[in-house]
Design an enzyme around this catalytic site. Structure first.
Site, mmCIF file in Angstrom:
data_model
loop_
_atom_site.group_PDB
_atom_site.id
_atom_site.type_symbol
_atom_site.label_atom_id
_atom_site.label_comp_id
_atom_site.label_asym_id
_atom_site.label_seq_id
_atom_site.Cartn_x
_atom_site.Cartn_y
_atom_site.Cartn_z
ATOM 1 N N LEU A 45 0.879 -1.161 0.000
ATOM 2 C CA LEU A 45 0.000 0.000 0.000
ATOM 3 C C LEU A 45 0.916 1.211 0.000
ATOM 4 C CD1 LEU A 45 -2.797 -0.836 2.631
ATOM 5 C CD2 LEU A 45 -2.982 -0.855 0.154
ATOM 6 N N ASP A 46 0.565 2.242 -0.768
ATOM 7 C CA ASP A 46 1.395 3.452 -0.818
ATOM 8 C C ASP A 46 1.589 4.006 0.589
ATOM 9 O OD1 ASP A 46 1.169 3.094 -3.521
ATOM 10 O OD2 ASP A 46 -0.316 4.672 -3.811
ATOM 11 N N LYS A 47 2.652 4.768 0.754
ATOM 12 C CA LYS A 47 2.977 5.344 2.060
ATOM 13 C C LYS A 47 1.803 6.136 2.635
ATOM 14 C CE LYS A 47 6.460 8.224 4.340
ATOM 15 N NZ LYS A 47 7.658 9.082 4.158
ATOM 16 N N THR B 111 -1.373 5.698 1.933
ATOM 17 C CA THR B 111 -2.624 4.926 1.886
ATOM 18 C C THR B 111 -2.745 4.110 3.167
ATOM 19 O OG1 THR B 111 -2.565 4.785 -0.522
ATOM 20 C CG2 THR B 111 -3.903 3.151 0.613
ATOM 21 N N HIS C 288 0.533 2.297 -7.972
ATOM 22 C CA HIS C 288 -0.323 3.480 -7.767
ATOM 23 C C HIS C 288 -1.607 3.410 -8.615
ATOM 24 C CE1 HIS C 288 2.686 5.273 -5.311
ATOM 25 N NE2 HIS C 288 3.428 5.799 -6.258
#
Length: 243
Positions: free
Chosen positions: A108-110, A112, A193
């Site tokens: 998961l993105d930083k 998110t 992303h």
């Protein structure tokens, strides 16, 4: 390391978090470890973890090879095992879980948050992440801009990302449409992303993103961001069905 195979006693106890091999050797010397009711005499003795009863300081060792954790990943934390500059999801684990060397299944993105699975079961992780599996993942997002039925139709057909890739059809559910919209989006792949880039493809920006589910595995809403727990037997069954 399979629980059906014979293994060195110190290797098993180290795997289960009882200390380093040196510490375990000392514990055995101090007669703090028994195997099938008899004091262990040698840290290198061979035992079968699922068959032999091992007791350390009156605590029965319940052997397990794999660990499965559900985390509500917080914003600002990396989905990685280590980083020299930024806190990772592994840094949030208690020693009793960290000793199993789990790793995040996917990323998961930083910025998110939401459902993140951590395990040391490499085969399961590989299967879950296989592009051939098309495991559905559902996200809640807040979007800058009005999300419309036209956007729903576009996502249903698939949209072209900035690198020319055409996404698989995705299901866009509009919860609230306005200057700032709220949506749920289910995608069947995991490009870098991806959710953010899909909205960029229709001229809109994701301002908040949270993963709610992977297949039938749902985020436990009682978990605050940064909290985690072990999966239940039922949930472990669910993730194995996904593979």
């Amino acid at each position: 390391m399979s629980g059906k195979e014979r293994q060195r006693l110190d290797k098993i106890l180290a795997h289960m978090g009882f200390g380093t091999r040196k510490q375990i050797k000392k514990m055995i010397k101090e007669k703090r470890v028994t195997v099938n009711g008899a004091y262990a005499k040698d840290s290198g003795m061979q035992v079968t973890p699922t068959l032999d009863q091992i007791i350390v300081d009156d605590e029965v060792v319940k052997y397990r090879e794999f660990i499965y954790l559900m985390m509500n990943k917080p914003q600002g934390v990396l989905s990685a095992t280590e980083d020299h500059f930024t806190e990772t999801v592994i840094d949030l684990l208690e020693p009793m879980h960290a000793v199993f060397d789990p790793f995040p299944v996917g990323r998961l993105d930083k910025d998110t948050e939401g459902l993140l699975l951590l395990t040391n079961d490499g085969q399961l992780a590989h299967q879950l992440l296989s592009p051939k599996k098309h495991v559905p993942k559902t996200y809640y997002a807040m979007i800058q801009g009005v999300v419309t039925e036209e956007d729903q139709k576009a996502f249903h057909k698939g949209v072209y990302l900035d690198d020319g890739y055409l996404t698989l059809p995705a299901e866009l559910k509009i919860l609230q449409s306005g200057h700032q919209s709220e949506i749920e989006l289910t995608i069947y792949e995991g490009k870098f992303h991806q959710v953010k880039r899909m909205f960029e493809a229709i001229g809109k920006k994701v301002i908040f993103l949270k993963r709610l589910s992977m297949g039938s595995l749902l985020l436990d809403e009682t978990l605050e961001p940064g909290e985690y727990r072990e999966l239940t037997e039922e949930e472990i069954g669910i993730i194995h069905l996904l593979t």
